[in-house]
Design an enzyme around this catalytic site. Structure first.
Site, short mmCIF file in Angstrom:
data_model
loop_
_atom_site.label_atom_id
_atom_site.label_comp_id
_atom_site.label_asym_id
_atom_site.label_seq_id
_atom_site.Cartn_x
_atom_site.Cartn_y
_atom_site.Cartn_z
N SER A 1 74.23 45.54 47.52
CA SER A 1 73.60 44.88 46.38
C SER A 1 72.13 45.27 46.25
O SER A 1 71.65 45.55 45.15
CB SER A 1 73.73 43.36 46.54
OG SER A 1 73.13 42.68 45.46
N HIS B 1 70.94 14.80 26.26
CA HIS B 1 69.80 14.91 27.16
C HIS B 1 69.62 16.34 27.66
O HIS B 1 68.48 16.81 27.81
CB HIS B 1 69.99 13.96 28.35
CG HIS B 1 70.18 12.52 27.95
ND1 HIS B 1 69.16 11.76 27.42
CD2 HIS B 1 71.26 11.72 27.99
CE1 HIS B 1 69.61 10.54 27.16
NE2 HIS B 1 70.89 10.49 27.50
N ARG C 1 76.35 32.95 45.59
CA ARG C 1 77.74 32.85 45.14
C ARG C 1 77.86 32.36 43.70
O ARG C 1 78.85 32.66 43.03
CB ARG C 1 78.53 31.91 46.06
CG ARG C 1 78.79 32.44 47.44
CD ARG C 1 79.82 31.59 48.16
NE ARG C 1 79.35 30.22 48.32
CZ ARG C 1 78.75 29.76 49.41
NH1 ARG C 1 78.51 30.58 50.42
NH2 ARG C 1 78.38 28.50 49.50
N HIS D 1 79.63 38.74 41.95
CA HIS D 1 79.97 38.21 43.28
C HIS D 1 81.45 38.40 43.59
O HIS D 1 81.81 38.74 44.72
CB HIS D 1 79.62 36.72 43.35
CG HIS D 1 80.16 36.04 44.58
ND1 HIS D 1 81.39 35.39 44.59
CD2 HIS D 1 79.68 35.95 45.84
CE1 HIS D 1 81.61 34.92 45.81
NE2 HIS D 1 80.60 35.23 46.58
N ASN E 1 74.72 29.54 48.77
CA ASN E 1 75.41 29.03 47.58
C ASN E 1 74.82 29.61 46.31
O ASN E 1 75.55 29.87 45.34
CB ASN E 1 75.32 27.51 47.55
CG ASN E 1 76.11 26.91 46.41
OD1 ASN E 1 77.33 26.93 46.41
ND2 ASN E 1 75.42 26.36 45.42
N TYR F 1 83.28 42.93 50.82
CA TYR F 1 83.34 42.05 51.99
C TYR F 1 84.75 42.00 52.59
O TYR F 1 84.94 42.26 53.78
CB TYR F 1 82.88 40.65 51.58
CG TYR F 1 82.89 39.65 52.71
CD1 TYR F 1 81.90 39.65 53.68
CD2 TYR F 1 83.91 38.69 52.80
CE1 TYR F 1 81.91 38.73 54.71
CE2 TYR F 1 83.92 37.77 53.84
CZ TYR F 1 82.92 37.79 54.79
OH TYR F 1 82.93 36.88 55.81
N ASN G 1 75.76 34.74 39.74
CA ASN G 1 76.50 35.72 38.93
C ASN G 1 77.89 35.85 39.54
O ASN G 1 78.13 36.66 40.43
CB ASN G 1 75.77 37.06 38.92
CG ASN G 1 76.38 38.06 37.96
OD1 ASN G 1 77.51 37.91 37.52
ND2 ASN G 1 75.63 39.08 37.61
N HIS H 1 70.50 47.38 43.06
CA HIS H 1 69.41 46.79 42.28
C HIS H 1 68.17 47.69 42.28
O HIS H 1 67.54 47.89 41.23
CB HIS H 1 69.06 45.41 42.83
CG HIS H 1 69.97 44.31 42.37
ND1 HIS H 1 71.20 44.08 42.96
CD2 HIS H 1 69.84 43.39 41.39
CE1 HIS H 1 71.78 43.06 42.36
NE2 HIS H 1 70.99 42.62 41.40
#
Length: 564
Positions: free
Chosen positions: A467, A148, A429, A436, A426, A444, A432, A471
Site C-alpha cells: 500500500s 441533525h 479497514r 481494503h 479499524n 494478505y 476505503n 501510494h
C-alpha cells in the site's frame, strides 16, 4: 422456500423447553409435621398461634413462591425467544447473501433497525469463501436522512460560499475586479485530450488482453502438458501487467509533462485496471483448475465478455459473475452525485487558492529550520483536513455511488463508519472498503496461503509495504518528484499506530487520539509536499544526476537562489 420447508427449519431451530424447577410447597407441613403450638383450620388457609394471633406467613410465603416461579418463567422464555430470533436472523442474512437478490432490494426498502444493521456490519462470510455482496445503501445516504447530520453537510456548503466571497472581496480590494480566475484549475487539468486517448488505449487493452489470455489458457487445460501452458500464459500476463499496463502509461505521462490533476486520472486508472485484471484472473483460475481435475462438464467455465465488461466498470475490485442489482436507475440521484463531485472539485480549488498558495508562495525557502517547520505543519492542518474530507466525500461516496446507480450495482458499502474508529487498525479497514477488500483477499490471505498460515505479522507488514509503495508511486509520478513523505508515514507511524492503537482500545479518548494523529499527519503531508513543489520550480537543476533527483530540493533551495 416452500411452506413445509420453512416449518421444518423453524422446528429444527426450536429448543426444548426445560423443566420448571420445583419449589417446596408451603401448603404442606414441613417434614409432614406442624410446628409446635400451632394448628390448621380445615380450609388450610389460616393458621392460629397459641396466643390467638393470626399468622399470615403461609400466605406471604406462597405469594413469594409464585412470584419467583413467574420471574423464572419470564426470563427463560425471553432467553429462548432471543436465541431463536438471533439464529433466525443469522440464517436469513447468510441465505440472502448467497441467493439471488430479492425483487425489491434493500436500497429501496425501509431503513434497517440498529440491530439488523449491526448484524450486517459485523457479518463475515464462511471460512474459505471470498467476499459476499449484498444489497445495502451507503452509510452517508442513511445518515443524511437525519436532519441533525444533514446540517453538517449544510455547514460545509456555507463554508464554500464564504470561500467564494472571500476570493471575490480580495480580488476586488487588491486588483479592483470581480472576475473569478480559474487559471490554476485549467492548468491542473491541462492536456485533457491526451488523457482521454491514453485512457481509451488502457481500457481496450485490459478488455482484450487479459480475457483473451485467460480464455486460451482455459482451453489449453484439456490438452497434454497443462503446466507448460500455465507457465507460458502466466508469463505473458505478467509481462503485459508490467510493460503494457504499467510502464507505457507512466512513460507517456512523464515524457509529456502531464499536469498533476490529469496525471492523477491516468495513474489512478492504471492502478485500478491492473487490480481488476488481477482479480479477474485470480478468481477464475481456481474454477478452471477444479474443472481440469474433475472434468464434470464438457468444457471449462469461462465468464462471458459481458460479465467481464460489467466488472471493469463496476465500483468493486473483487470479480464475481453476478452482483446484486437494483431494479431501476434513479437518474436524479446520479445527477445529484455528479454535481456534488463538481462542487467538491471547486471546493478543493478554493482551499488551495485561499489557504495553501498564499502561505507557500511567499514562504521563505531556507535550510531546515525547526521553528518554521512547526509553524508550517500547524498552518497546514486545516487545508489538509478539508482536502481529506473532500476527497473522501467526492470519490468514495459521490463518484462510486453515481457509477453504482448507473450500473444498478446494489452493494454500496464503499466505506464504513471510519470516523468512529478508536484504533488505526479499524480505520484502515473502514476508510476505503473497496481497496481494503482487494488487499485482504489477494495480498494478505494469499500470503498466508503461500506460507501455510504462518508469519501473520509478515503478511501484515507486506500489506502495508504494498500500500505504501503504490501510494508513493502515484504521488511521485503525478507531482514529478520523489519525496517519500507518505511512504515514511505509512511504514513508520502507520505500522506503529496499528499496533499501539489496536482493536482492544475502546472509549472516546482513543477516538480523540486517532483524530489528533490523523490531523497532524495531514498537516505534515500538505506542508512538506507543498514546500517541495515550490522548491522544484524555484530551484531547478540544469543537469541533475540520479542522486540529485532522489534528494528533496527543499532541503537545499534558498530564497537567495530563486529567480523571479
Amino acid at each position: 422456500m416452500e411452506s413445509h420447508g420453512d416449518s421444518g427449519v423453524l422446528r429444527s431451530r426450536c429448543r426444548p423447553v426445560p423443566k420448571m424447577p420445583t419449589f417446596p410447597d408451603l401448603d404442606e407441613p414441613l417434614n409432614g409435621q406442624l410446628s409446635p403450638g400451632k394448628h390448621q383450620l380445615e380450609n388450610g388457609e389460616i393458621r392460629i398461634t397459641s396466643n390467638g394471633r393470626l399468622e399470615m406467613e403461609h400466605v406471604i410465603s406462597k405469594k413469594l413462591q409464585l412470584k419467583r416461579k413467574a420471574e423464572y418463567l419470564k426470563s427463560d422464555l425471553m432467553r429462548q425467544f432471543e436465541g431463536q430470533v438471533s439464529d433466525f436472523m443469522d440464517s436469513l442474512i447468510e441465505e440472502s447473501a448467497s441467493l439471488e437478490p430479492a425483487p425489491v432490494p434493500a436500497v429501496f426498502s425501509p431503513p434497517l433497525s440498529d440491530k439488523e444493521r449491526s448484524k450486517l456490519r459485523h457479518f463475515r462470510p464462511p471460512h474459505g469463501q471470498g467476499k459476499l455482496f449484498v444489497s445495502r445503501r451507503s452509510l452517508l445516504d442513511e445518515l443524511f436522512e437525519v436532519n441533525h447530520i444533514r446540517t453538517i453537510y449544510h455547514m460545509f456548503i456555507a463554508l464554500l460560499i464564504l470561500f467564494i466571497l472571500s476570493t471575490l472581496v480580495v480580488d476586488f480590494i487588491d486588483e479592483g475586479r470581480l472576475v473569478l480566475d480559474f487559471g490554476l484549475l485549467v492548468y491542473a487539468f491541462g492536456q485533457f485530450p491526451l488523457v482521454v486517448c491514453t485512457w481509451i488505449c488502457m481500457f481496450l487493452s485490459v478488455l482484450l488482453v487479459p480475457y483473451s489470455l485467460f480464455h486460451l489458457w482455459a482451453q489449453s487445460q484439456s490438452h497434454s502438458h497443462p503446466g507448460m501452458y500455465s507457465l507460458l500464459f502466466g508469463s505473458v500476463f505478467l509481462l503485459y501487467q508490467a510493460l503494457g499496463l504499467g510502464f507505457l502509461p507512466t512513460y507517456m505521462a512523464v515524457t509529456n509533462s502531464v499536469p498533476p490533476a490529469s496525471c492523477f486520472i491516468i495513474i489512478l486508472e492504471q492502478v485500478r485496471l491492473m487490480m481488476k485484471a488481477h482479480s479477474f484472473v485470480r478468481e477464475n483460475v481456481p474454477r478452471v483448475q477444479t474443472w481440469a481435475k474433475d472434468k464434470t462438464s464438457p468444457g471449462p467455465v469461462v465468464p462471458q465478455v459481458s460479465q467481464y465488461l460489467y466488472f471493469l466498470f463496476a465500483p468493486t475490485l473483487i470479480y464475481r459473475d453476478k452482483y446484486p442489482r437494483n431494479p431501476v436507475i434513479r437518474w436524479g440521484y446520479v445527477a445529484t452525485k455528479l454535481l456534488q463531485v463538481l462542487g467538491c472539485l471547486f471546493y478543493a480549488y478554493y482551499v488551495f487558492v485561499r489557504l495553501c498558495i498564499p502561505q507557500f508562495h511567499s514562504i521563505g525557502l531556507q535550510l531546515f529550520d525547526l521553528r518554521a517547520m512547526v509553524l508550517c505543519v500547524f498552518n497546514s492542518i486545516l487545508p489538509g483536513v478539508l482536502v481529506l474530507f473532500l476527497g473522501f466525500f467526492a470519490f468514495l461516496h459521490c463518484w462510486l455511488n453515481a457509477f453504482a446507480e448507473m450500473l444498478r450495482f446494489a452493494d454500496r458499502m464503499f466505506y464504513k463508519d471510519w470516523w468512529n474508529s478508536t484504533s488505526f487498525a479499524n480505520y484502515y479497514r473502514t476508510w476505503n472498503v473497496v481497496v481494503h477488500d482487494w488487499l485482504y483477499y489477494y495480498v494478505y490471505r494469499d500470503f498466508l496461503w503461500i506460507s501455510q498460515k504462518r508469519f501473520r505479522p509478515a503478511a501484515m507488514l507486506f500489506v502495508f509495504t504494498v500500500s505504501a509503495v503504490v501510494h508513493e508511486y502515484i504521488l511521485a509520478v503525478c507531482f514529478g518528484f520523489f519525496y517519500p513523505v507518505l511512504f515514511c508515514l505509512f511504514m513508520c507511524f502507520g505500522m506503529m499506530f496499528n499496533f499501539i492503537l489496536h482493536d482492544q482500545r475502546k472509549g472516546p479518548i482513543w477516538n480523540i487520539i486517532m483524530w489528533t494523529s490523523l490531523f497532524l499527519g495531514q498537516g505534515v503531508i500538505i506542508c512538506l509536499y507543498s514546500q517541495e513543489w515550490y522548491a522544484q520550480r524555484y530551484c531547478p537543476l540544469k543537469e541533475p544526476s540520479f542522486l540529485e533527483l532522489l534528494k528533496p530540493r527543499s532541503w537545499s533551495c534558498q530564497r537567495g537562489l530563486m529567480g523571479n
